[in-house]
Design an enzyme around this catalytic site. Structure first.
Site, mmCIF file in Angstrom:
data_model
loop_
_atom_site.group_PDB
_atom_site.id
_atom_site.type_symbol
_atom_site.label_atom_id
_atom_site.label_comp_id
_atom_site.label_asym_id
_atom_site.label_seq_id
_atom_site.Cartn_x
_atom_site.Cartn_y
_atom_site.Cartn_z
ATOM 1 N N ILE A 12 33.644 52.391 38.503
ATOM 2 C CA ILE A 12 34.984 52.990 38.549
ATOM 3 C C ILE A 12 35.236 53.789 37.272
ATOM 4 O O ILE A 12 35.755 54.911 37.303
ATOM 5 C CB ILE A 12 36.069 51.896 38.741
ATOM 6 C CG1 ILE A 12 35.845 51.162 40.070
ATOM 7 C CG2 ILE A 12 37.472 52.510 38.675
ATOM 8 C CD1 ILE A 12 36.711 49.924 40.271
ATOM 9 N N LEU A 72 38.808 48.433 31.787
ATOM 10 C CA LEU A 72 38.020 48.156 32.994
ATOM 11 C C LEU A 72 36.840 47.231 32.722
ATOM 12 O O LEU A 72 36.274 46.653 33.650
ATOM 13 C CB LEU A 72 37.481 49.466 33.587
ATOM 14 C CG LEU A 72 38.489 50.543 33.976
ATOM 15 C CD1 LEU A 72 37.765 51.818 34.391
ATOM 16 C CD2 LEU A 72 39.366 50.072 35.124
ATOM 17 N N TYR A 140 36.487 34.069 39.162
ATOM 18 C CA TYR A 140 36.767 35.486 38.873
ATOM 19 C C TYR A 140 38.250 35.813 39.118
ATOM 20 O O TYR A 140 38.884 36.517 38.317
ATOM 21 C CB TYR A 140 35.866 36.369 39.750
ATOM 22 C CG TYR A 140 36.199 37.846 39.708
ATOM 23 C CD1 TYR A 140 35.833 38.644 38.628
ATOM 24 C CD2 TYR A 140 36.891 38.445 40.766
ATOM 25 C CE1 TYR A 140 36.145 39.992 38.596
ATOM 26 C CE2 TYR A 140 37.199 39.796 40.740
ATOM 27 C CZ TYR A 140 36.826 40.567 39.662
ATOM 28 O OH TYR A 140 37.142 41.909 39.632
ATOM 29 N N ASN A 169 39.247 46.355 47.738
ATOM 30 C CA ASN A 169 37.774 46.514 47.694
ATOM 31 C C ASN A 169 37.412 47.979 47.489
ATOM 32 O O ASN A 169 37.582 48.775 48.408
ATOM 33 C CB ASN A 169 37.156 46.015 48.995
ATOM 34 C CG ASN A 169 37.236 44.510 49.116
ATOM 35 O OD1 ASN A 169 38.327 43.946 49.148
ATOM 36 N ND2 ASN A 169 36.093 43.858 49.159
ATOM 37 N N PHE A 200 27.674 38.874 57.265
ATOM 38 C CA PHE A 200 27.915 37.422 57.243
ATOM 39 C C PHE A 200 29.157 37.132 58.073
ATOM 40 O O PHE A 200 30.210 37.721 57.839
ATOM 41 C CB PHE A 200 28.090 36.919 55.804
ATOM 42 C CG PHE A 200 26.803 37.016 55.018
ATOM 43 C CD1 PHE A 200 25.811 36.061 55.173
ATOM 44 C CD2 PHE A 200 26.569 38.086 54.161
ATOM 45 C CE1 PHE A 200 24.611 36.160 54.485
ATOM 46 C CE2 PHE A 200 25.380 38.195 53.468
ATOM 47 C CZ PHE A 200 24.397 37.226 53.631
ATOM 48 N N ASP A 275 34.754 32.680 51.934
ATOM 49 C CA ASP A 275 35.145 34.061 52.206
ATOM 50 C C ASP A 275 36.499 34.082 52.939
ATOM 51 O O ASP A 275 36.706 33.351 53.905
ATOM 52 C CB ASP A 275 34.093 34.773 53.069
ATOM 53 C CG ASP A 275 33.017 35.447 52.228
ATOM 54 O OD1 ASP A 275 33.110 35.358 50.986
ATOM 55 O OD2 ASP A 275 32.097 36.047 52.811
HETATM 56 N N1 LIG Z 1 34.660 47.361 42.388
HETATM 57 C C1 LIG Z 1 35.685 46.735 42.941
HETATM 58 O O1 LIG Z 1 35.809 46.648 44.162
HETATM 59 C C2 LIG Z 1 36.757 46.129 42.070
HETATM 60 C C3 LIG Z 1 37.827 45.488 42.713
HETATM 61 C C4 LIG Z 1 38.826 44.924 41.931
HETATM 62 C C5 LIG Z 1 38.771 45.006 40.558
HETATM 63 N N2 LIG Z 1 37.708 45.617 39.958
HETATM 64 C C6 LIG Z 1 37.696 45.679 38.489
HETATM 65 O O2 LIG Z 1 37.511 47.032 38.085
HETATM 66 C C7 LIG Z 1 36.812 47.056 36.832
HETATM 67 C C8 LIG Z 1 35.604 47.962 36.922
HETATM 68 O O3 LIG Z 1 34.709 47.415 37.882
HETATM 69 P P1 LIG Z 1 33.438 48.191 38.442
HETATM 70 O O4 LIG Z 1 33.357 47.854 39.880
HETATM 71 O O5 LIG Z 1 33.479 49.605 38.006
HETATM 72 O O6 LIG Z 1 32.261 47.382 37.723
HETATM 73 P P2 LIG Z 1 31.062 47.859 36.755
HETATM 74 O O7 LIG Z 1 30.212 46.662 36.506
HETATM 75 O O8 LIG Z 1 30.405 49.069 37.310
HETATM 76 O O9 LIG Z 1 31.842 48.284 35.430
HETATM 77 C C9 LIG Z 1 32.128 47.390 34.375
HETATM 78 C C10 LIG Z 1 31.713 48.069 33.086
HETATM 79 O O10 LIG Z 1 32.097 47.231 31.990
HETATM 80 C C11 LIG Z 1 31.005 47.116 31.069
HETATM 81 N N3 LIG Z 1 31.147 45.821 30.401
HETATM 82 C C12 LIG Z 1 31.021 44.587 30.964
HETATM 83 N N4 LIG Z 1 31.227 43.632 30.028
HETATM 84 C C13 LIG Z 1 31.499 44.277 28.866
HETATM 85 C C14 LIG Z 1 31.797 43.834 27.545
HETATM 86 N N5 LIG Z 1 31.856 42.526 27.232
HETATM 87 N N6 LIG Z 1 32.018 44.771 26.591
HETATM 88 C C15 LIG Z 1 31.951 46.094 26.871
HETATM 89 N N7 LIG Z 1 31.674 46.573 28.115
HETATM 90 C C16 LIG Z 1 31.446 45.669 29.098
HETATM 91 C C17 LIG Z 1 29.760 47.239 31.916
HETATM 92 O O11 LIG Z 1 28.613 47.670 31.192
HETATM 93 C C18 LIG Z 1 30.192 48.272 32.970
HETATM 94 O O12 LIG Z 1 29.915 49.594 32.549
HETATM 95 C C19 LIG Z 1 36.492 45.605 36.499
HETATM 96 O O13 LIG Z 1 37.476 45.107 35.625
HETATM 97 C C20 LIG Z 1 36.563 44.903 37.854
HETATM 98 O O14 LIG Z 1 36.860 43.540 37.699
HETATM 99 C C21 LIG Z 1 36.698 46.181 40.685
#
Ligand SMILES: NC(=O)c1ccc[n+]([C@@H]2O[C@H](COP(=O)([O-])OP(=O)(O)OC[C@H]3O[C@@H](n4cnc5c(N)ncnc54)[C@H](O)[C@@H]3O)[C@@H](O)[C@H]2O)c1
Length: 313
Positions: A12, A72, A140, A169, A200, A275
């Site tokens: 994201i 993020l 989580y 999602n 699933f 789930d």
């Molecule tokens: N993808 C989804 O469907 C979804 C849904 C709800 C919430 N989110 C939230 O959105 C955010 C982004 O998620 P995403 O899907 O892009 O995941 P992603 O894993 O692609 O991105 C997370 C990024 O954070 C970095 N990161 C992780 N731990 C770190 C740390 N300790 N210090 C510095 N950088 C760190 C990772 O290297 C990665 O680039 C997250 O907070 C996630 O919980 C995602």
């Protein structure tokens, strides 16, 4: 606008940084590259490789002097949170505290936290609204809910505005199959390599799938809106970022099959314990306060996602 994005090398975050840079913002990315990739980072963004828990974070954020911080970076895998809840909590809760404290010290005007539909757990009502009960069913979800509280605890007294954006999602290009909401990435990477995808359960279970570009436009709207986002009350700073439309996992798989012209079969396996059967989030509060709505229809989003996975192969 000066914006600091933690996790800007991820799925994201990288799309967000591209949009911000394209809109003329000055962007700093903080990412430890634990799941993100340097290939994702826009060359015009200043990149700092750092763990958000590192003591250097505060100095770095103060120096970048952002007007808005978009947080993020997180431990994003539900399975990993179950296997090691302590690590999940450390990164997602204490990491959020470190980012919020650094943002307050830097004089930032607003902090936006990536939260999740996982804070609701088994839905008490549908669609889920920000006022619906929060009863997370996995570590989580608990850590994201605790991160929301930490944000308020640190930023209210510091008079910094904030919001917790509860994404449903999310799917789209650059997603990894392991992250939250990774079912689209999982199906797409299997279909392009000719490996049979597995649903699933019955496939009638529904989710609120949202294309990444819509999430990005919501974050940009939340960064730019003039009025304060941290409204009074416990759910005041929370905003669902969702389409409000349920899509069954079978519909999703069939949509991807069309987008990827996948000729093979789709398997079924037993439902996974824990789930949720149905989940859909009302986006009305975000529509009202951010002037935002999801705009990309599912087949177009799946087409763009499919094209990216095909290109990666
Ligand atoms: N993808 C989804 O469907 C979804 C849904 C709800 C919430 N989110 C939230 O959105 C955010 C982004 O998620 P995403 O899907 O892009 O995941 P992603 O894993 O692609 O991105 C997370 C990024 O954070 C970095 N990161 C992780 N731990 C770190 C740390 N300790 N210090 C510095 N950088 C760190 C990772 O290297 C990665 O680039 C997250 O907070 C996630 O919980 C995602």
């Amino acid at each position: 606008m000066r914006v600091l994005v933690t996790g800007g090398a991820g799925f994201i975050g990288s799309s967000l940084v591209h949009a911000l840079v394209g809109g003329g913002a000055e962007v700093t990315v903080v990412d430890d590259l634990s799941t993100g990739s340097m290939d994702n980072v826009h060359p015009a963004a200043a990149f700092r490789r750092l763990d958000i828990l590192a003591p250097d974070l505060r100095g770095l954020v103060v120096e970048a002097s952002p007007e808005v911080v978009v947080h993020l970076a997180a431990q994003v895998s539900v399975a990993a949170s179950i296997a090691d809840p302590g690590r999940d909590r450390l990164i997602n809760v204490e990491g959020t505290r470190a980012v919020a404290e650094a943002a307050a010290a830097s004089g930032a005007r607003r902090v936006l936290l990536a939260s999740s539909a996982a804070v609701y757990g088994e839905p008490a009502e549908l669609p889920l609204r920000e006022t619906s009960p929060t009863r997370p069913a996995v570590p989580y979800g608990s850590s994201k809910l605790a991160a929301e509280s930490v944000l308020a605890e640190v930023l209210r007294p510091a008079a910094v505005d904030f919001a917790a954006l509860r994404f449903s999602n999310v799917y789209g290009p650059r997603q990894r199959a392991e992250g939250e909401g990774g079912v689209v990435a999982e199906f797409a990477s299997r279909m392009v390599t000719g490996v049979t995808p597995t649903i699933f359960g019955s496939g009638t279970q529904t989710r609120d799938f949202i294309f990444v570009a819509d999430v990005v436009s919501a974050i940009v709207a939340a960064a730019e809106v003039e009025e304060a986002l941290a409204l009074p009350g416990p759910d005041g700073p929370a905003y669902n970022i969702s389409t409000g439309r349920p899509t069954s996992v079978t519909m999703l798989a069939e949509g991807l099959r069309v987008a990827l012209r996948y000729p093979g079969t789709i398997e079924h396996a037993e439902a996974r314990a824990g789930d949720v059967e149905h989940s859909v989030l009302s986006p009305e509060k975000a529509a009202e306060h951010l002037g935002w709505r999801a705009a990309v229809d599912m087949q177009r989003g799946l087409g763009a996602t499919g094209a990216w996975f095909t290109h990666q192969r």
